[in-house]
Design a protein around this motif. Sequence first.
Motif: not given
Length: 472
Positions: A363-377, A402-414
């Motif tokens: 989840q930490f890696i996915i959170f970091l990936l959410g900074w430069p990438l969109e959820w679909s990618e 479900i954890l990934v779906a929650l985590n990816l909320q942050t990709s639009f906010l951070t």
Amino acid sequence: MTDPQVALLMLGLFIFIVFLGFPIAFTLMAMGIGFGYYAYYEPNRMWRSYNRLDETAGWWDSSSLWLEGFFNNRVFDLFINQTYTVMANDVLTAVPLFLFMGYIVERANIVDRLFSTLNIASRNLPGSMGVAALITCALFATATGIVGAVVTLMGLLALPAMLKARYDHSFATGIICAGGTLGILIPPSIMLIVYAAASGTSIVRLYSAALLPGLTLVGLYLIYIVGRSILQPSVAPKPTAEEVPDVPFLKLAGMIVTSFLPLAILILAVLGSILFGLATPTEAAAIGALGGMVLAVLYRAMSWDRLRQSVYLTVRTTAMVCWLFVGSYTFSSVFSYLGGEHIISEFVRSLDLTPFQFLLLAQFIIFLLGWPLEWSEIIIIFVPIFLPLLDMFGIDPLFFGILVALNLQTSFLTPPMAMSAYYLKGIAPPEVRLTQIFRGVLPFVFMVFISMTLMYVFPQIVFYLPELFYGR
């Protein structure tokens, strides 16, 4: 270099090229075919006919047979097969239908009535406009699943009203940005369909599993809005009678029936038909698309131009998703063939992690990936890297999704990407600064982390409804 080393080079080069700004779908396809050509290179088989030519063969025969041999690499067969696999995927058929439903509902002039009604109904609550804006965002995001559309429309509709009511800029913009992203979590979510296609998980079980976590996150958002409005009244002053008029009960009930009820019925019809087994997700999406058109007609918002725009946007977004899948499938097949998946698996195994530690790391890696990438990618490209490791740690792909779906909320906010913030800044008044928007979304990011913690501590929040509806 050994094949596994080439696989790691392939992954590193892909990440580098993506950061340079190249289109991801075409980068995946190009790298999959390029490295796949190396992986499947068999000169004796490819140029077998060319090598049998005698010395009397003409230039044309030699050139055509050489080109035929050049394209006789199995990577091209792989690419064609993966394209067919994506286009024939029954789960992905629901994507264009849900997208069409969302674009039609977006153009049905429902949101302005809904926000006005909820604003009047909640006028006695602390932070009433914020509560109304969040609930409107949640309902609209659930019906459309299109983050940019929800944030933009609510920014045009609710933000001016909140600023006029003297709401703090950061507080108001944070509510709209956070509420607009809920559509990728709360069913019927397009993101969950994409995850189901990528992981082979049942979309029906995913939808039922996402309901309680989604409502939990909405509840946390509402608690924050009301709580901060009580503790710090200056950020959300009580609206005056001129800003939010007092409406008689019968008139308010009529407004709820005409604005809230139709959209709620549409969502419940689509979601209920899926959860109770009355229709497949694709059939339910078709019902939703038809229901969206009916709503647009009833609200007198249907026109040929709006229908044409909805179809065009649906086709464009669907094509993007499909080509992302084609590129990802080709890339991951070649990556696995070269031994990259095995290297990652052995590396993770050597870390001697517990299941909890693995989930935190993933989840930490996915959170970091959410900074430069969109959820679909992230879902299509990077999540499949983690999926083969779940069996090793005894983790249910449903829970992980479900954890990934929650985590990816942050990709639009951070930041630095924070697409919700940029969508809102694009239509916000000049006095609203981007730094204020970033500051406003941070408490909601914290709420996402709290909701993820609740999922870790109480996993039955995820598993209760799937087990209740469908058994273990």
